[in-house]
Design an enzyme around this catalytic site. Structure first.
Site, PDB file in Angstrom:
ATOM      1  N   LYS A  49     -11.974 -11.384 -15.095  1.00 13.36           N
ATOM      2  CA  LYS A  49     -12.283 -11.518 -16.522  1.00 13.36           C
ATOM      3  C   LYS A  49     -11.620 -12.745 -17.159  1.00 13.36           C
ATOM      4  O   LYS A  49     -12.249 -13.478 -17.919  1.00 13.36           O
ATOM      5  CB  LYS A  49     -11.794 -10.255 -17.242  1.00 13.36           C
ATOM      6  CG  LYS A  49     -12.261 -10.130 -18.655  1.00 13.36           C
ATOM      7  CD  LYS A  49     -13.637  -9.545 -18.680  1.00 13.36           C
ATOM      8  CE  LYS A  49     -14.133  -9.276 -20.065  1.00 13.36           C
ATOM      9  NZ  LYS A  49     -15.373  -8.493 -20.020  1.00 13.36           N
ATOM     10  N   HIS A  63       7.806  -7.304  -4.577  1.00 11.32           N
ATOM     11  CA  HIS A  63       6.492  -7.770  -5.042  1.00 11.32           C
ATOM     12  C   HIS A  63       6.612  -9.086  -5.805  1.00 11.32           C
ATOM     13  O   HIS A  63       7.022  -9.085  -6.964  1.00 11.32           O
ATOM     14  CB  HIS A  63       5.847  -6.711  -5.948  1.00 11.32           C
ATOM     15  CG  HIS A  63       5.337  -5.546  -5.176  1.00 11.32           C
ATOM     16  ND1 HIS A  63       4.113  -5.550  -4.558  1.00 11.32           N
ATOM     17  CD2 HIS A  63       5.895  -4.356  -4.889  1.00 11.32           C
ATOM     18  CE1 HIS A  63       3.933  -4.401  -3.929  1.00 11.32           C
ATOM     19  NE2 HIS A  63       5.006  -3.666  -4.118  1.00 11.32           N
ATOM     20  N   GLY A 123       0.845  -1.186   0.000  1.00 11.49           N
ATOM     21  CA  GLY A 123       0.000   0.000   0.000  1.00 11.49           C
ATOM     22  C   GLY A 123       0.877   1.231   0.000  1.00 11.49           C
ATOM     23  O   GLY A 123       2.063   1.147   0.302  1.00 11.49           O
ATOM     24  N   ASP A 174     -19.255 -11.183 -20.779  1.00 11.72           N
ATOM     25  CA  ASP A 174     -19.824 -11.416 -19.450  1.00 11.72           C
ATOM     26  C   ASP A 174     -21.271 -11.885 -19.502  1.00 11.72           C
ATOM     27  O   ASP A 174     -21.630 -12.886 -18.870  1.00 11.72           O
ATOM     28  CB  ASP A 174     -19.736 -10.144 -18.592  1.00 11.72           C
ATOM     29  CG  ASP A 174     -18.316  -9.608 -18.557  1.00 11.72           C
ATOM     30  OD1 ASP A 174     -17.395 -10.381 -18.868  1.00 11.72           O
ATOM     31  OD2 ASP A 174     -18.146  -8.423 -18.239  1.00 11.72           O
ATOM     32  N   CYS A 226       5.546  -5.964   1.354  1.00 15.00           N
ATOM     33  CA  CYS A 226       5.775  -4.525   1.287  1.00 15.00           C
ATOM     34  C   CYS A 226       5.257  -3.784   2.515  1.00 15.00           C
ATOM     35  O   CYS A 226       5.723  -3.983   3.605  1.00 15.00           O
ATOM     36  CB  CYS A 226       5.052  -4.015   0.063  1.00 15.00           C
ATOM     37  SG  CYS A 226       6.099  -3.128  -0.959  1.00 15.00           S
ATOM     38  N   TYR A 227       4.215  -2.977   2.355  1.00  8.27           N
ATOM     39  CA  TYR A 227       3.604  -2.307   3.507  1.00  8.27           C
ATOM     40  C   TYR A 227       3.194  -3.363   4.549  1.00  8.27           C
ATOM     41  O   TYR A 227       3.256  -3.126   5.758  1.00  8.27           O
ATOM     42  CB  TYR A 227       2.393  -1.491   3.053  1.00  8.27           C
ATOM     43  CG  TYR A 227       1.636  -0.823   4.181  1.00  8.27           C
ATOM     44  CD1 TYR A 227       2.142   0.298   4.814  1.00  8.27           C
ATOM     45  CD2 TYR A 227       0.405  -1.338   4.619  1.00  8.27           C
ATOM     46  CE1 TYR A 227       1.450   0.901   5.862  1.00  8.27           C
ATOM     47  CE2 TYR A 227      -0.292  -0.738   5.664  1.00  8.27           C
ATOM     48  CZ  TYR A 227       0.236   0.386   6.284  1.00  8.27           C
ATOM     49  OH  TYR A 227      -0.451   0.979   7.314  1.00  8.27           O
TER      50      TYR A 227
END
Ligand code: XMP
Length: 513
Positions: free
Chosen positions: A369, A169, A54, A227, A81-82
């Protein structure tokens, strides 16, 4: 969905990417706001918890913090990370403020190959950093098991408690072996099996849909897009003729679109399809309108009217099905400086009016998706549907610059059909995000044979993109552009000039509106 990993979202632009990577490892993952109460998390019975990255600093006055009881749940925790700062903050480490963000490529050296998180990795790997404050003291009983150029604490673990922190990451493509780390966490450390497949999803949702709908009726607005098509196929598999699909022809569809939708769903899939041809009325309302926002409004409002009328004709239905996807459902985290929270789609018309009293059926609510596409294939939908390029709700109206008339729509439709045909023939169609024609409100002079002409111009737009938020124009081979241009000018009556759009997004948009 028995086994799942819960990701608490602290506002990283990569949170959804973490969720998708985990699902690629065939484990279900859900994203919850960072301040979700402990009782709610516990009720989900997660096999592990991930604290996302974040943009904040734990030093900030209103730093986003999780319910600290999550550390007592006894399931493995991974802070990214954060998320690592949070481990330090809650478990007795120390973080020092740093004015500069460490950003970019780095090399991770593995210090302890017994760490379960790092199993199967070579001695050093490329990683992607993006973090601010620096940890200067490990949380209690944690040990450093990997380092980068800038941090001795790039990977830390509390082996007994199965808690881990990584500064870089693992979920992004710039950390090429990141999937191994994620898979180690979810499979080896949390003990998840590989249960999340679209096959098993179909079985489960068919049961759920049957349980929800019982012997009532359900209506679905079919646009022909991915969709709504997949939702229709799935619900049809569950309840057959209790489903009625309504397909509205707003007169702004591409060449042959209305016929092919009727062919595929009505005749092939034997789905009950109610075809509403509202072409004339849409065009009447658009007469004389040139302002793009007005066009959108008119189309959106009239669509609702037509759909509402159509549902009445469809008979008594208690349910309305929608192809809502997971990214529409995830509550975005309102954290200052989080660009992901600011990017809002300006396209969603806001759904149907409140006075339509239906209960919703949303069988794709927890899917991304790419998962919907896999699901569509499993359900037997053809490639042309499953891998279809996006097409805007207001249809060709956003591609006819100036007034929308049936003559101008004809010119655009014929030009667009040539673009699509040539893109398909050359194998480019499925490699790009979108490829289409735009009719410009510009006439120009030309010569055809011995005659001077004064006719319309067509722009060809071909872009690549991951999600439509940003896009680049595609460097198509000149020969292909030449064929497209020649064909449009020779075959489409009323066009004597063709240009290629070389604008990226930003600063341009994909559609011309
Ligand atoms: P823009 O033009 O904003 O488009 O760069 C980004 C993506 O969204 C699609 N788009 C729409 N989709 N209704 C839709 O359902 C709309 O009004 C609309 N306008 C644009 C566009 O095709 C691109 O994929």
């Amino acid at each position: 969905m028995s086994e799942q990993i819960v990701i608490l979202d602290f506002g990283s632009q990569y949170t959804q990417v973490i969720a998708r990577r985990i699902r690629e490892g065939q484990v279900y993952s859900s994203i919850l706001p960072f301040d979700t109460p402990f009782s709610k998390i516990k009720a989900l019975n997660p096999k592990g918890i991930i604290l996302s990255g974040g943009p904040s600093s734990v030093f900030a006055k209103d730093a986003p913090l999780p319910d600290k009881k999550i550390f007592t749940l006894g399931v493995p925790v991974l802070g990214i990370c954060y998320g690592v700062q949070l481990l330090a903050h809650f478990l007795g480490g120390k973080v020092e403020r740093s004015e500069e963000r460490e950003y970019g490529k780095g090399t991770l050296k593995i210090g302890d190959n017994k760490c379960a998180l790092l199993k199967g990795l070579p001695k050093s790997i490329r990683v992607w950093n993006s973090h601010g404050d620096k940890m200067t003291k490990l949380p209690k009983k944690f040990k450093a098991v990997g380092s980068t150029e800038n941090s001795n604490y790039a990977v830390i673990e509390h082996r007994a408690k199965r808690m881990f922190g990584i500064q870089f990451h693992p979920e992004v493509a710039h950390t090429p072996k990141g999937m191994t780390i994620i898979s180690n966490f979810v499979h080896k450390i949390c003990g998840c099996g590989k249960n999340w497949t679209m096959r098993s999803y179909i079985d489960q949702s068919v049961e759920d849909i049957r349980a929800q709908i019982g012997d009532e009726h359900v209506i679905l607005g079919l646009s022909g897009g991915v969709d709504s098509s997949v939702a229709a196929a799935l619900i049809h598999k569950a309840v057959g003729d209790q489903l009625t699909c309504i397909f509205v022809n707003n007169g702004l569809l591409r060449a042959n679109e209305a016929e092919s939708v009727q062919q595929l769903y009505g005749r092939n899939f034997k789905i009950k399809l109610q075809y509403e041809n509202a072409t004339a009325e849409f065009l009447r309302r658009l007469k004389g309108v040139t302002n793009p926002e007005r066009k959108r409004k008119i189309i959106g409002n009239h669509f609702i009217r037509v759909f509402q009328q159509a549902t009445k004709r469809a008979g008594k239905a208690r349910f309305l099905a929608q192809g809502t996807l997971y990214p529409d459902v995830i509550e975005s985290v309102p954290i200052a400086g989080n660009p992901a929270a600011l990017i809002k789609s300006h396209h969603n018309v806001g759904g149907l009016p409140k006075n339509m009293k239906f209960e919703l059926v949303e069988p794709l609510r927890c899917l991304f998706k790419d998962e919907v596409r896999v699901l569509g294939r499993e359900l037997g939908l053809p490639k042309e549907v499953v891998d279809r390029q996006p097409f805007p709700g207001p249809g060709l109206a956003v591609r006819v610059m100036g007034e929308v008339t049936s003559k101008r729509l004809r010119v655009l439709r014929e030009s667009d059909a040539i673009v699509i045909e040539e893109m398909r023939k050359s194998g480019w169609y499925y490699k790009v995000w979108q490829s289409f024609a735009v009719l410009l409100p510009v006439k120009s002079v030309g010569v055809m044979g011995d005659e001077r002409t004064y006719e319309d111009s067509i722009a060809v737009r071909v872009v690549e993109s991951r999600d439509g938020m940003t896009a680049d124009w595609v460097k198509l081979p000149y020969e292909l552009l030449e064929t497209i241009s020649n064909r449009i000018i020779n075959e489409v009556n009323g066009v004597n000039r063709c240009v290629f759009d070389i604008t990226s997004k930003p600063p341009g948009t994909i559609e011309w509106e």
